[in-house]
Design an enzyme around this catalytic site. Structure first.
Site, PDB file in Angstrom:
ATOM      1  N   HIS A 122       0.855  -1.200   0.000  1.00 41.60           N
ATOM      2  CA  HIS A 122       0.000   0.000   0.000  1.00 41.60           C
ATOM      3  C   HIS A 122       0.891   1.252   0.000  1.00 41.60           C
ATOM      4  CE1 HIS A 122      -3.620  -2.270   0.580  1.00 41.60           C
ATOM      5  NE2 HIS A 122      -3.358  -2.640   1.811  1.00 41.60           N
ATOM      6  N   SER A 181     -15.826 -14.279  -7.063  1.00 41.23           N
ATOM      7  CA  SER A 181     -16.983 -13.398  -6.871  1.00 41.23           C
ATOM      8  C   SER A 181     -17.102 -13.093  -5.384  1.00 41.23           C
ATOM      9  CB  SER A 181     -18.256 -14.065  -7.369  1.00 41.23           C
ATOM     10  OG  SER A 181     -18.558 -15.167  -6.527  1.00 41.23           O
TER      11      SER A 181
HETATM   12  P1  A3P Z   1     -16.515  -3.149   1.419  1.00 42.10           P
HETATM   13  O1  A3P Z   1     -16.008  -2.835   2.779  1.00 42.10           O
HETATM   14  O2  A3P Z   1     -17.122  -1.960   0.726  1.00 42.10           O
HETATM   15  O3  A3P Z   1     -17.427  -4.328   1.375  1.00 42.10           O
HETATM   16  P2  A3P Z   1      -9.170  -4.446   0.521  1.00 42.10           P
HETATM   17  O4  A3P Z   1      -9.005  -5.865   0.139  1.00 42.10           O
HETATM   18  O5  A3P Z   1      -8.337  -3.505  -0.299  1.00 42.10           O
HETATM   19  O6  A3P Z   1      -9.020  -4.241   1.977  1.00 42.10           O
HETATM   20  O7  A3P Z   1     -10.674  -4.037   0.131  1.00 42.10           O
HETATM   21  C1  A3P Z   1     -11.766  -4.544   0.833  1.00 42.10           C
HETATM   22  C2  A3P Z   1     -13.033  -4.207   0.077  1.00 42.10           C
HETATM   23  O8  A3P Z   1     -13.134  -5.031  -1.101  1.00 42.10           O
HETATM   24  C3  A3P Z   1     -14.277  -4.507   0.915  1.00 42.10           C
HETATM   25  O9  A3P Z   1     -15.247  -3.542   0.525  1.00 42.10           O
HETATM   26  C4  A3P Z   1     -14.631  -5.896   0.421  1.00 42.10           C
HETATM   27  O10 A3P Z   1     -15.943  -6.302   0.714  1.00 42.10           O
HETATM   28  C5  A3P Z   1     -14.392  -5.725  -1.069  1.00 42.10           C
HETATM   29  N1  A3P Z   1     -14.288  -7.007  -1.782  1.00 42.10           N
HETATM   30  C6  A3P Z   1     -13.589  -8.100  -1.429  1.00 42.10           C
HETATM   31  N2  A3P Z   1     -13.778  -9.084  -2.311  1.00 42.10           N
HETATM   32  C7  A3P Z   1     -14.624  -8.612  -3.256  1.00 42.10           C
HETATM   33  C8  A3P Z   1     -15.208  -9.157  -4.442  1.00 42.10           C
HETATM   34  N3  A3P Z   1     -14.977 -10.400  -4.827  1.00 42.10           N
HETATM   35  N4  A3P Z   1     -16.032  -8.370  -5.158  1.00 42.10           N
HETATM   36  C9  A3P Z   1     -16.298  -7.106  -4.776  1.00 42.10           C
HETATM   37  N5  A3P Z   1     -15.773  -6.533  -3.671  1.00 42.10           N
HETATM   38  C10 A3P Z   1     -14.953  -7.272  -2.918  1.00 42.10           C
END
Ligand code: A3P
Length: 278
Positions: free
Chosen positions: A93, A215
């Protein structure tokens, strides 16, 4: 914690000797075959990581490790990363300027995933709250207020972070920018594009299988959230809602207007185009 004028997430390897750590990262040896997954936190890193890992392994198995093990800033010495076999899939990050120099000079490939900043900040709030990182009882209004006033500029803040990356995306050939919203809309198409960028074989059927296996529902139900294992309440915030437009359930009309004004001001030099609803 503060370092170099920025607020950093206290990843175990980064803290408490950031100066030494950043030098190690800067001087790290990169390989042409390396794949770096870069993002601002909550842009869809774990989702993209699973896709990349399937593309590189050629199988639709979920990986069996905590992503933090392959994170530049979280590996305390980089020894493990340095001795890992090729192709390495690494995560960070970090703002662009802190990346390894060799990577900045074109050794290795970067997949950079980004997400509309309204949903990203909602996701961030829920993540920080769920993980107990934020002060107990902090409300959404208090959180978003700190974004408006510039008090909470994690990693320099989303705006600066994104603008700095945009400059590099426009001039560097080794960066593939992905958008969360486009991945939601056309998973298979984005997987095929990514496979081509990484030079890995990927037939249409395989891309469709990867999209399906990655998904939101499948990841949420089947993929173990290793970060939750570290938590005392074992709550997963990595697979929370996974939607485009959830921000509408959080932003008041006034907050939305304030965010739009901030966005227009901060991003006036930017050509980034985000989808805020689907
Ligand atoms: P939300 O909190 O809006 O649900 P990171 O991995 O960078 O920490 O990001 C996390 C975000 O990505 C979360 O968002 C999570 O739910 C979402 N996310 C994870 N897997 C996903 C998928 N297969 N499709 C869509 N969003 C996804």
């Amino acid at each position: 914690f503060m370092y170099d004028g920025l607020i950093w997430i206290p990843f175990p390897g980064l803290y408490p000797e950031p100066e030494k750590k950043f030098k190690q990262i800067r001087d790290m040896e990169c390989r042409d075959s390396d794949v770096f997954l870069c993002s601002f936190p909550k842009a869809g890193t774990h989702w993209t990581h699973e896709i990349l890992s399937m593309l590189l392994s050629g199988s639709v198995q979920y990986n069996q490790y905590n992503t933090i093990e392959n994170m530049l800033e979280a590996d305390s010495t980089l020894d493990k990363i340095n001795s890992a076999p090729s192709r390495r899939l690494l995560i960070t990050h970090l703002p662009y300027k802190y990346l390894p120099e060799q990577l900045q000079n074109g050794t290795g490939k970067i997949v950079y995933v980004q997400r509309n900043p309204k949903d990203l900040h909602v996701s961030m709030y829920n993540h920080l709250k769920g993980k107990g990182i934020m002060k107990e009882g902090t409300t959404w209004n208090e959180f978003i207020d700190q974004i408006f006033t510039g008090k909470l500029k994690m990693l320099g803040g989303w705006f600066q972070f994104s603008k700095d990356w945009e400059i590099e995306i426009n001039i560097k050939k080794n960066i593939l920018p992905l958008y969360y919203e486009e991945m939601k809309q056309d998973g298979t198409g984005n997987i095929l594009k990514t496979a081509e960028f990484l030079n890995v074989p990927c037939k249409n059927e395989f891309a469709m299988e990867v999209a399906d296996q990655c998904s939101f529902d499948k990841l949420k139900n089947n993929k173990l959230d290793y970060t939750a294992l570290l938590d005392k309440n074992r709550k997963s915030t990595l697979f929370r809602k996974g939607q485009v437009g959830d921000w509408k359930n959080w932003f008041t009309v006034a907050q939305n207007e304030c965010f739009d004004a901030l966005y227009d001001d901060e991003m006036k030099s930017s050509n980034l185009m985000f989808t805020f609803e689907q």
